[in-house]
Design an enzyme around this catalytic site. Structure first.
Site, PDB file in Angstrom:
ATOM      1  CB  CYS A  17     -31.277  -5.166   4.288  1.00 43.22           C
ATOM      2  SG  CYS A  17     -30.972  -6.709   5.150  1.00 43.22           S
TER       3      CYS A  17
ATOM      4  CD  GLU B 141     -29.466 -11.439   4.551  1.00 40.94           C
ATOM      5  OE1 GLU B 141     -29.864 -10.885   5.568  1.00 40.94           O
ATOM      6  OE2 GLU B 141     -28.276 -11.818   4.398  1.00 40.94           O
TER       7      GLU B 141
HETATM    8  O1  AHR Z   1     -24.062  -6.770   4.537  1.00 39.11           O
HETATM    9  C1  AHR Z   1     -24.935  -6.238   5.475  1.00 39.11           C
HETATM   10  C2  AHR Z   1     -26.306  -6.863   5.455  1.00 39.11           C
HETATM   11  O2  AHR Z   1     -26.191  -8.191   5.841  1.00 39.11           O
HETATM   12  C3  AHR Z   1     -26.990  -6.961   4.125  1.00 39.11           C
HETATM   13  O3  AHR Z   1     -27.747  -5.862   3.824  1.00 39.11           O
HETATM   14  C4  AHR Z   1     -27.907  -8.119   4.282  1.00 39.11           C
HETATM   15  O4  AHR Z   1     -28.118  -8.764   3.070  1.00 39.11           O
HETATM   16  C5  AHR Z   1     -27.261  -8.934   5.342  1.00 39.11           C
HETATM   17  O5  AHR Z   1     -28.126  -9.164   6.396  1.00 39.11           O
END
Ligand code: AHR
Length: 643
Positions: free
Chosen positions: A249, A377
């Site tokens: 994220c 994602e």
């Molecule tokens: O790994 C933690 C978080 O999980 C990452 O930032 C994200 O890609 C997923 O939601």
């Protein structure tokens, strides 16, 4: 009667033989097991990045912290700082009138009214207190300017005791009303787990201070602006084939203004413009793209940078699921150019615009980037699809050899998963990044997920996965799942457990693979599993070696050097007997190395009991056909040296 017994014996043997189909070999991705580093849980600042001063540039802002998630936890430009005046008088303010540079706008101004004997100035408590060790050397630096003709400066590391026992000290004189960097070296004569850095000014006058920094000299590979050695070594011991970074994220960010901009993370550290972090703290970018690439090189991991697909995280601005923001199309040209420039920064000749910046940083040779991740994602919307297509097309056009890793949402199924895969197939990307955090039961039930995946089109990157917990049982569920990743190593190109690091007391996400504080590193049992798979990796999968047994998952691989490696996971509460058939696989040594990780189902490795479950190594006699009894809740590896 004899005849019946004979027939039964024959049938038994036939069924035993039937469970061993002729060995089937297939290639496994040489990149299969790697790591995913995200600046989450204070993994970078306050973590892998060895800087000991917190908020060194006085840039922390109240808006860095979402007070809904962190009531009472407020940031301001003076966070982690104290005013130090003992029998002295000074006034400290935060200013921005004459900054160090346009990217680093705040600094501390200290007006020393009466320096007394000891001087007056600033203190910094680091991240939960600084850990100082007797005999260790620390490198201090700061940018200062002063109205005094000659300002004596004392730099001290003091213990957390009432007397503030001085552990290390250095002195220099600052002068001149222009910003200038000063350096000092401190050697500790005693230890403390709750030390503080003090910078004391010993004459009347005004001093401005910025980028006040303290690093242990003993960083990983001894690098300046380097990494914490203990953490880096723990990561290196995983022998990761690749490293995905900087998020997660964090990469697509909290709104488009917060999308991770690699360009602001390179160059002199004092010129890197800091930013808030989607995980509710601040990122200094002291650990930036150059340092990430260098770390990859140091640990022999292929770099896999992830860039936003022109959209921000769907959870931006505290809007769960529908907060995605898209870079306006008229600005996408500039954004796409940033993506292309990154590839030039990594691989371009030292004479190219961006390759030159890499060379200036100290690395004229290319970093040999092979992969670029586009998107993390993301919620698959028309805005995403439009920008994704644009970025993929530009990379293809300018760098046809670069492999593109696309994205398929935050779950193992559902809208984003389906549409992410569809968009990635349409754009013909090379690999698609799947993420899922699930119960151990999910991993054990979906043990054949990738057997059925098409062998044409994009390959799979299982970029983030973990079962919900840090017990041995969780780790075994992951180990069982990883045997299928090996079995499907022809279609699964990469896999990385997530998250990697977590500072105890500052975690936004649990469970994590490696916990740490300023004193030490506490790898989980899940880490032990990852480490064992990294150490005992193969380049070819061999089917039909281990017989079927209840609650047992297994794989057999051949390592690059020719060793045979058999992995067996018993995730059940009873011991399990398995038959191993290595016939037809060449000459075998007389002995096999045996590694066993076992314990009680809910056993954990914690800070207080760090080595509760760790692998035990021994050796056993090897034979073409063997029967082994696997202990309940265990992960067993047999390694047979190539003859
Ligand atoms: O790994 C933690 C978080 O999980 C990452 O930032 C994200 O890609 C997923 O939601």
């Amino acid at each position: 009667m004899n005849h019946l017994r004979h027939t039964a014996f024959l049938l038994l043997n036939l069924s035993f033989l039937a469970s061993f189909a002729a060995p089937r070999e297939k290639a496994i991705s040489p990149n299969l097991f790697g790591i995913f580093f995200e600046d989450l849980n204070y993994a970078a600042d306050g973590g892998l990045y060895a800087e000991m001063v917190q908020n060194r540039s006085f840039e922390y802002q109240p808006s860095d912290i979402d007070t809904h998630k962190n009531p009472g936890g407020l940031y301001n430009p003076f966070t982690a700082w104290t005013v130090e005046k003992t029998h002295s008088l000074c006034h400290v303010t935060i200013e921005s009138r004459c900054p160090l540079n346009a990217n680093n706008t705040h600094y501390a101004q200290i007006e020393i009214v009466s320096p007394g004997d000891a001087g007056a100035g600033l203190g910094n408590t680091g991240y939960d207190g600084m850990v100082v060790r007797q005999g260790a050397v620390y490198n201090f630096s700061a940018f200062l300017r002063t109205t005094a003709a000659a300002m004596p400066v004392d730099v001290q590391l003091v213990a957390g005791d009432k007397q503030h026992t001085v552990l290390a000290a250095a002195t220099f004189t600052a002068s001149g009303d222009e910003w200038r960097r000063y350096d000092a070296r401190l050697t500790a004569t005693a230890s403390s787990d709750s030390a503080k850095l003090r910078v004391l000014f010993r004459a009347e006058g005004t001093v401005a201070a910025d980028m006040v920094s303290l690093f242990p000299q003993d960083t990983y590979k001894g690098r300046a602006n380097g990494l914490r050695r203990d953490l880096a070594e723990t990561i290196a011991a995983l022998r990761p084939a690749f490293m995905r970074f900087p998020g997660g994220c964090l990469a697509h960010g909290d709104g488009i203004a917060n999308i991770y901009d690699w360009k602001r993370t390179i160059g002199p550290v004092e010129q890197r413009r800091e930013d808030s972090n989607i995980w509710n703290y601040r990122q200094s970018f002291g650990l930036g793209y150059y340092e990430y690439l260098l770390f990859c090189e140091d640990i022999g991991a292929k770099p896999l940078p992830v860039l936003a697909a022109g959209v921000s995280c769907q959870n931006s601005s505290r809007r769960r699921g529908d907060g995605q923001q898209a870079i306006p199309m008229e600005r996408m040209g500039e954004y796409v150019q940033d993506v292309l420039d990154l590839i030039e920064y990594c691989n371009g000749p030292a004479t190219s615009t961006w390759g030159k910046k890499r060379a200036e940083a100290g690395h004229p040779a290319p970093f040999h980037l092979e992969y670029v991740g586009v998107g993390n994602e993301d919620h698959i919307t028309p805005e995403f699809e439009q920008r994704y297509a644009l970025i993929v097309k530009a990379i293809r056009q300018h760098y046809p050899d670069i492999k593109i890793v696309g994205t398929a949402g935050p779950d193992w199924h559902g809208w984003d998963f389906e549409h992410g895969w569809a968009a990635s197939r349409r754009e013909a990307v090379d690999v698609v990044d799947e993420h899922y955090y699930c119960s151990p039961g999910f991993f054990l039930k979906n043990f054949h997920r990738y057997d059925a995946y098409p062998r044409t089109g994009p390959k799979v990157y299982l970029g983030e996965y973990a079962s919900w917990g840090s017990t041995l049982y969780n780790a075994l569920a992951e180990a069982a799942y990883m045997t299928q990743l090996e079995r499907n190593g022809d279609v699964v190109e990469f896999a990385s457990y997530a998250p990697l690091l977590a500072r105890i007391g500052h975690t936004q996400w649990n469970p994590d693979m490696i916990y740490f504080d300023s004193r030490g590193v506490y790898p989980s049992v899940n880490y032990e599993v990852q480490r064992l798979f990294g150490e005992h990796r193969g380049t070819r999968y061999i089917g039909g070696v281990v017989g079927v047994a209840d609650s047992v998952a297994s794989s057999c691989v051949r390592a690059a050097g020719g060793d045979l490696i058999v992995k067996m996971v018993n995730y059940g509460s009873r011991s399990a007997e398995v038959k191993i058939n290595l016939s037809g696989l060449g000459r075998l040594p007389a002995e096999a190395a045996l590694v066993v990780l076992t314990g009680s189902k809910n056993a954990k490795n914690t800070r207080d009991k760090p080595a509760t479950v760790v692998p035990q190594t021994s050796s056993i006699a090897a034979a073409k056909r063997m029967t082994r009894t696997l202990p309940p809740y265990s992960f067993t590896i047999l390694r047979l040296k190539q003859q």
